[in-house]
Design a protein around this motif. Sequence first.
Motif, PDB file in Angstrom:
ATOM      1  N   ASN A 104       0.812  -1.210   0.000  1.00  0.00           N
ATOM      2  CA  ASN A 104       0.000   0.000   0.000  1.00  0.00           C
ATOM      3  C   ASN A 104       0.850   1.267   0.000  1.00  0.00           C
ATOM      4  O   ASN A 104       1.796   1.384   0.775  1.00  0.00           O
ATOM      5  N   LEU A 105       0.481   2.205  -0.849  1.00  0.00           N
ATOM      6  CA  LEU A 105       1.030   3.543  -0.772  1.00  0.00           C
ATOM      7  C   LEU A 105       0.279   4.301   0.316  1.00  0.00           C
ATOM      8  O   LEU A 105      -0.956   4.356   0.309  1.00  0.00           O
ATOM      9  N   VAL A 106       1.020   4.880   1.255  1.00  0.00           N
ATOM     10  CA  VAL A 106       0.374   5.634   2.333  1.00  0.00           C
ATOM     11  C   VAL A 106       1.222   6.852   2.688  1.00  0.00           C
ATOM     12  O   VAL A 106       2.444   6.768   2.808  1.00  0.00           O
ATOM     13  N   VAL A 107       0.545   7.991   2.811  1.00  0.00           N
ATOM     14  CA  VAL A 107       1.181   9.245   3.228  1.00  0.00           C
ATOM     15  C   VAL A 107       0.222   9.921   4.201  1.00  0.00           C
ATOM     16  O   VAL A 107      -0.977  10.025   3.924  1.00  0.00           O
ATOM     17  N   VAL A 108       0.746  10.356   5.339  1.00  0.00           N
ATOM     18  CA  VAL A 108      -0.083  11.014   6.360  1.00  0.00           C
ATOM     19  C   VAL A 108       0.635  12.256   6.859  1.00  0.00           C
ATOM     20  O   VAL A 108       1.831  12.211   7.146  1.00  0.00           O
ATOM     21  N   LEU A 109      -0.093  13.351   6.959  1.00  0.00           N
ATOM     22  CA  LEU A 109       0.453  14.562   7.565  1.00  0.00           C
ATOM     23  C   LEU A 109      -0.594  15.143   8.515  1.00  0.00           C
ATOM     24  O   LEU A 109      -1.700  15.480   8.102  1.00  0.00           O
ATOM     25  N   GLN A 110      -0.212  15.219   9.783  1.00  0.00           N
ATOM     26  CA  GLN A 110      -1.097  15.794  10.783  1.00  0.00           C
ATOM     27  C   GLN A 110      -1.086  17.320  10.671  1.00  0.00           C
ATOM     28  O   GLN A 110      -0.150  17.913  10.142  1.00  0.00           O
ATOM     29  N   ASN A 111      -2.124  17.953  11.198  1.00  0.00           N
ATOM     30  CA  ASN A 111      -2.164  19.410  11.288  1.00  0.00           C
ATOM     31  C   ASN A 111      -3.011  19.785  12.500  1.00  0.00           C
ATOM     32  O   ASN A 111      -3.679  18.925  13.078  1.00  0.00           O
ATOM     33  N   PRO A 112      -2.992  21.048  12.917  1.00  0.00           N
ATOM     34  CA  PRO A 112      -3.709  21.423  14.136  1.00  0.00           C
ATOM     35  C   PRO A 112      -5.203  21.103  14.120  1.00  0.00           C
ATOM     36  O   PRO A 112      -5.798  20.880  15.175  1.00  0.00           O
ATOM     37  N   LEU A 113      -5.814  21.059  12.944  1.00  0.00           N
ATOM     38  CA  LEU A 113      -7.253  20.817  12.857  1.00  0.00           C
ATOM     39  C   LEU A 113      -7.612  19.381  12.504  1.00  0.00           C
ATOM     40  O   LEU A 113      -8.782  19.017  12.518  1.00  0.00           O
TER      41      LEU A 113
ATOM     42  N   PHE B 141      -4.048   7.241   0.679  1.00  0.00           N
ATOM     43  CA  PHE B 141      -3.976   5.783   0.759  1.00  0.00           C
ATOM     44  C   PHE B 141      -4.326   5.207  -0.604  1.00  0.00           C
ATOM     45  O   PHE B 141      -5.435   5.398  -1.101  1.00  0.00           O
ATOM     46  N   ARG B 142      -3.320   4.537  -1.199  1.00  0.00           N
ATOM     47  CA  ARG B 142      -3.471   4.011  -2.559  1.00  0.00           C
ATOM     48  C   ARG B 142      -3.846   5.148  -3.509  1.00  0.00           C
ATOM     49  O   ARG B 142      -3.059   6.043  -3.741  1.00  0.00           O
ATOM     50  N   ASN B 143      -5.057   5.162  -4.039  1.00  0.00           N
ATOM     51  CA  ASN B 143      -5.451   6.209  -4.987  1.00  0.00           C
ATOM     52  C   ASN B 143      -6.556   7.093  -4.415  1.00  0.00           C
ATOM     53  O   ASN B 143      -7.348   7.679  -5.164  1.00  0.00           O
ATOM     54  N   THR B 144      -6.597   7.214  -3.083  1.00  0.00           N
ATOM     55  CA  THR B 144      -7.609   8.044  -2.431  1.00  0.00           C
ATOM     56  C   THR B 144      -6.937   9.083  -1.541  1.00  0.00           C
ATOM     57  O   THR B 144      -6.025   8.758  -0.781  1.00  0.00           O
ATOM     58  N   PHE B 145      -7.388  10.322  -1.650  1.00  0.00           N
ATOM     59  CA  PHE B 145      -6.919  11.396  -0.765  1.00  0.00           C
ATOM     60  C   PHE B 145      -8.053  11.762   0.181  1.00  0.00           C
ATOM     61  O   PHE B 145      -9.195  11.948  -0.238  1.00  0.00           O
ATOM     62  N   LYS B 146      -7.722  11.881   1.458  1.00  0.00           N
ATOM     63  CA  LYS B 146      -8.715  12.186   2.476  1.00  0.00           C
ATOM     64  C   LYS B 146      -8.223  13.342   3.340  1.00  0.00           C
ATOM     65  O   LYS B 146      -7.071  13.350   3.777  1.00  0.00           O
TER      66      LYS B 146
ATOM     67  N   SER C 137     -13.152  13.283   0.925  1.00  0.00           N
ATOM     68  CA  SER C 137     -12.204  12.427   0.210  1.00  0.00           C
ATOM     69  C   SER C 137     -12.535  12.369  -1.275  1.00  0.00           C
ATOM     70  O   SER C 137     -13.666  12.658  -1.679  1.00  0.00           O
ATOM     71  N   TYR C 138     -11.531  11.996  -2.044  1.00  0.00           N
ATOM     72  CA  TYR C 138     -11.740  11.786  -3.462  1.00  0.00           C
ATOM     73  C   TYR C 138     -10.689  10.813  -3.971  1.00  0.00           C
ATOM     74  O   TYR C 138      -9.609  10.671  -3.384  1.00  0.00           O
ATOM     75  N   THR C 139     -10.996  10.133  -5.053  1.00  0.00           N
ATOM     76  CA  THR C 139     -10.022   9.265  -5.709  1.00  0.00           C
ATOM     77  C   THR C 139      -9.349  10.045  -6.835  1.00  0.00           C
ATOM     78  O   THR C 139      -9.903  11.033  -7.344  1.00  0.00           O
ATOM     79  N   PHE C 140      -8.142   9.599  -7.202  1.00  0.00           N
ATOM     80  CA  PHE C 140      -7.396  10.325  -8.222  1.00  0.00           C
ATOM     81  C   PHE C 140      -6.702   9.341  -9.154  1.00  0.00           C
ATOM     82  O   PHE C 140      -6.444   8.183  -8.811  1.00  0.00           O
ATOM     83  N   GLU C 141      -6.363   9.833 -10.322  1.00  0.00           N
ATOM     84  CA  GLU C 141      -5.643   9.050 -11.312  1.00  0.00           C
ATOM     85  C   GLU C 141      -4.141   9.114 -11.022  1.00  0.00           C
ATOM     86  O   GLU C 141      -3.657  10.073 -10.414  1.00  0.00           O
ATOM     87  N   PRO C 142      -3.371   8.095 -11.441  1.00  0.00           N
ATOM     88  CA  PRO C 142      -1.934   8.043 -11.128  1.00  0.00           C
ATOM     89  C   PRO C 142      -1.159   9.293 -11.538  1.00  0.00           C
ATOM     90  O   PRO C 142      -0.224   9.704 -10.835  1.00  0.00           O
ATOM     91  N   GLU C 143      -1.542   9.909 -12.629  1.00  0.00           N
ATOM     92  CA  GLU C 143      -0.791  11.080 -13.090  1.00  0.00           C
ATOM     93  C   GLU C 143      -0.969  12.295 -12.168  1.00  0.00           C
ATOM     94  O   GLU C 143      -0.218  13.268 -12.266  1.00  0.00           O
ATOM     95  N   LYS C 144      -1.934  12.247 -11.255  1.00  0.00           N
ATOM     96  CA  LYS C 144      -2.164  13.344 -10.313  1.00  0.00           C
ATOM     97  C   LYS C 144      -1.346  13.197  -9.030  1.00  0.00           C
ATOM     98  O   LYS C 144      -1.291  14.127  -8.213  1.00  0.00           O
ATOM     99  N   LEU C 145      -0.718  12.031  -8.830  1.00  0.00           N
ATOM    100  CA  LEU C 145      -0.030  11.744  -7.571  1.00  0.00           C
ATOM    101  C   LEU C 145       1.048  12.773  -7.254  1.00  0.00           C
ATOM    102  O   LEU C 145       1.116  13.293  -6.127  1.00  0.00           O
ATOM    103  N   LYS C 146       1.887  13.082  -8.217  1.00  0.00           N
ATOM    104  CA  LYS C 146       3.000  14.003  -7.968  1.00  0.00           C
ATOM    105  C   LYS C 146       2.509  15.366  -7.486  1.00  0.00           C
ATOM    106  O   LYS C 146       3.064  15.951  -6.543  1.00  0.00           O
ATOM    107  N   ASP C 147       1.459  15.875  -8.108  1.00  0.00           N
ATOM    108  CA  ASP C 147       0.928  17.177  -7.718  1.00  0.00           C
ATOM    109  C   ASP C 147       0.330  17.130  -6.312  1.00  0.00           C
ATOM    110  O   ASP C 147       0.500  18.076  -5.531  1.00  0.00           O
ATOM    111  N   ILE C 148      -0.361  16.054  -5.969  1.00  0.00           N
ATOM    112  CA  ILE C 148      -0.965  15.929  -4.646  1.00  0.00           C
ATOM    113  C   ILE C 148       0.108  15.841  -3.571  1.00  0.00           C
ATOM    114  O   ILE C 148       0.004  16.479  -2.517  1.00  0.00           O
TER     115      ILE C 148
END
Length: 263
Positions: A213-222, A228-233, A242-253
């Motif tokens: 699984n691809l996973v990236v998490v960043l906490q913030n004050p709120l 996670f995989r192809n979903t951004f939350k 949340s929304y799903t995205f195409e692979p070519e959008k990963l770098k920008d996200i």
Amino acid sequence: MTKHAKSNPIDSDNFVLQDYLDRIHFVGDVKSNIKSISKLMQCQLFSIPFEDLDVQAGKTISLAGNDIVDKLINRKRGGYCYELNGLFALVLQKMDISYRFVAARPLVNPGENPKTHMAIIVTLEGEEYLVDLGFGGNGIREPLKLNDTTAAQQGTETFALAKAENGDYLLQTLLRDEWKNLYSFDLSHQDWIDFKPANHYNSTHPDSFFTQNLVVVLQNPLGKKILFRNTFKSIVNGETKSYTFEPEKLKDILATEFNLEKL
């Protein structure tokens, strides 16, 4: 080298405390008290993401102190538990604060799980605290006192430490009015080198959560941002979008949402 570096050997000759403080946007004086440790912990969680991009790319995850400093501070990357908690251990060493590593058994996923997670027990002001900056989307934001089982509100989430029948500690979170076990651990001291096998498993084995699984998490004050995989939350004050995205959008996200521009 401090006495803590001797008992928990993370050797690094490129760690500079001020560079770390600049990386995590810490403002103020650094003091050897639990309030300062809590602030450092939150600043790191809000600035350095939990991510397994190198695992997904098939790269070796180095536990060498110099490599961790170069990756997380100089190259402004993130990492997973060994790297994130390893970096914080370098901070504790520099501050001459007593700590030890413990091996934890993740309980989030069903089935049997080995003790592949690493956390830190800090001894300060006569008390022991669980400190953990590397458990991804379910991680604590502030130190938890080991001898206190009272529920602790941290942001919009609630955590508590309980005791299992076998004497292990259980880190729990309140989810939809029910306590959910996150991981268990005992207080057996682990040396830094003891996590090499777990790091190898997590970064290379086909059964590992991180190779799957691809996973990236960043906490913030709120709240927090989770990829996670192809979903951004995005979770803000307990509300999730949340929304799903195409692979070519990963770098920008990765660049816009997680400040991961140089991979």
